[in-house]
Design an enzyme around this catalytic site. Structure first.
Site, PDB file in Angstrom:
ATOM      1  CG  HIS A   4      -1.984   1.021   1.179  1.00  0.00           C
ATOM      2  ND1 HIS A   4      -1.742   2.340   1.486  1.00  0.00           N
ATOM      3  CD2 HIS A   4      -3.289   0.951   0.821  1.00  0.00           C
ATOM      4  CE1 HIS A   4      -2.859   3.036   1.324  1.00  0.00           C
ATOM      5  NE2 HIS A   4      -3.815   2.218   0.919  1.00  0.00           N
ATOM      6  CD  GLU A  17      -5.673   2.611  -2.832  1.00  0.00           C
ATOM      7  OE1 GLU A  17      -6.489   1.739  -2.523  1.00  0.00           O
ATOM      8  OE2 GLU A  17      -4.927   3.149  -2.005  1.00  0.00           O
TER       9      GLU A  17
HETATM   10  O1  G3P Z   1      -6.816   1.029   0.479  1.00  0.00           O
HETATM   11  C1  G3P Z   1      -7.760   1.960   0.089  1.00  0.00           C
HETATM   12  C2  G3P Z   1      -7.387   3.320   0.528  1.00  0.00           C
HETATM   13  O2  G3P Z   1      -6.035   3.631   0.410  1.00  0.00           O
HETATM   14  C3  G3P Z   1      -8.213   4.371  -0.125  1.00  0.00           C
HETATM   15  O3  G3P Z   1      -8.294   5.422   0.783  1.00  0.00           O
HETATM   16  O4  G3P Z   1      -9.433   7.243   1.904  1.00  0.00           O
HETATM   17  O5  G3P Z   1      -8.961   7.371  -0.542  1.00  0.00           O
HETATM   18  O6  G3P Z   1     -10.705   5.797   0.312  1.00  0.00           O
HETATM   19  P1  G3P Z   1      -9.411   6.509   0.598  1.00  0.00           P
END
Ligand code: G3P
Length: 219
Positions: free
Chosen positions: A89, A138
């Protein structure tokens, strides 16, 4: 499917985390959407006692039994009942690909499912070689965004990520700033199998209401 990352939010820790898992379980039951709580390693055992959901952890280290103070041992989380683990992550990256590879193979060795994050398509091309259970795209700069999301800001990159993962038959999860049913709908339309969400649910005043809203995107 929705991975809900509890991170170290106050509402995702200890007793509050138990209440949140109960909410997630009720919503999963009501909607029949697969929801996976991704909790702190220290909370796994309590979760397993009160929930039938698959419980995942946010990280494991590439360690084996021995003298490694303060690390998260894959054997320990599987013994507590965890089913899978996030790896790489953006808030907990490995210092090298070799360490990620070792952590991934240790996780697999003990029987954990894996979801490995990539920050961009270049990293994704490396990560898919590990053959994780799920690959995830991500973009770190959008994680926690209150104004936009990966689905709004980077739809073309989601499509490229889908192309990369599809060639070897890996399911793709997308995350970062997901906060609406439109974000979920767009992600699925572009070819992701699900989303990873944190702040929108874990820090919400009414997590159930917010989760039900997101789930409309699967309809
Ligand atoms: O693992 C998911 C996370 O990093 C996303 O965070 O707060 O953008 O939904 P957020």
């Amino acid at each position: 499917m929705i991975f809900v990352n509890f991170k170290t939010y106050e509402k995702g820790t200890g007793v509050a985390a138990i209440e949140l898992v109960q909410i997630l379980e009720a919503v999963a039951h009501e909607t029949q959407i697969k929801i996976i709580p991704v909790v702190q390693a220290t909370d796994v055992k309590e979760m397993i006692q009160i929930s039938r959901l698959e419980i995942w952890v946010q990280h494991v280290d590439p360690m084996e039994y021995g003298a490694h103070t303060g690390y998260i041992l894959p054997e320990a989380v599987i013994e507590d009942g965890a089913v899978g683990t996030f790896l790489n992550h953006s808030e907990h990256k490995f210092e090298s690909f070799a360490l990620l590879e070792k952590a991934h193979s240790r996780a697999k060795e003990v029987g954990l499912k894996t979801l490995v994050f990539a920050a961009d398509t270049i990293e994704l091309q490396e990560i898919v070689k590990l053959l994780p259970t799920f690959a995830s795209y991500e973009p770190p700069e959008l994680v926690g965004s209150k104004t936009t999301s990966v689905a709004k800001a980077k739809p073309e990159v989601i499509s490229q990520a889908v192309e990369i993962t599809r060639t070897i038959g890996l399911p793709l999860i997308v995350g970062a700033g997901i906060k609406s049913s439109e974000d979920v709908r767009k992600s699925i339309e572009l070819g992701a199998v699900g989303v990873a969400v944190a702040s929108d649910i874990v820090a919400a005043k009414d997590p159930k209401r917010q989760l039900m809203h997101l789930i409309e995107g699967f309809e």
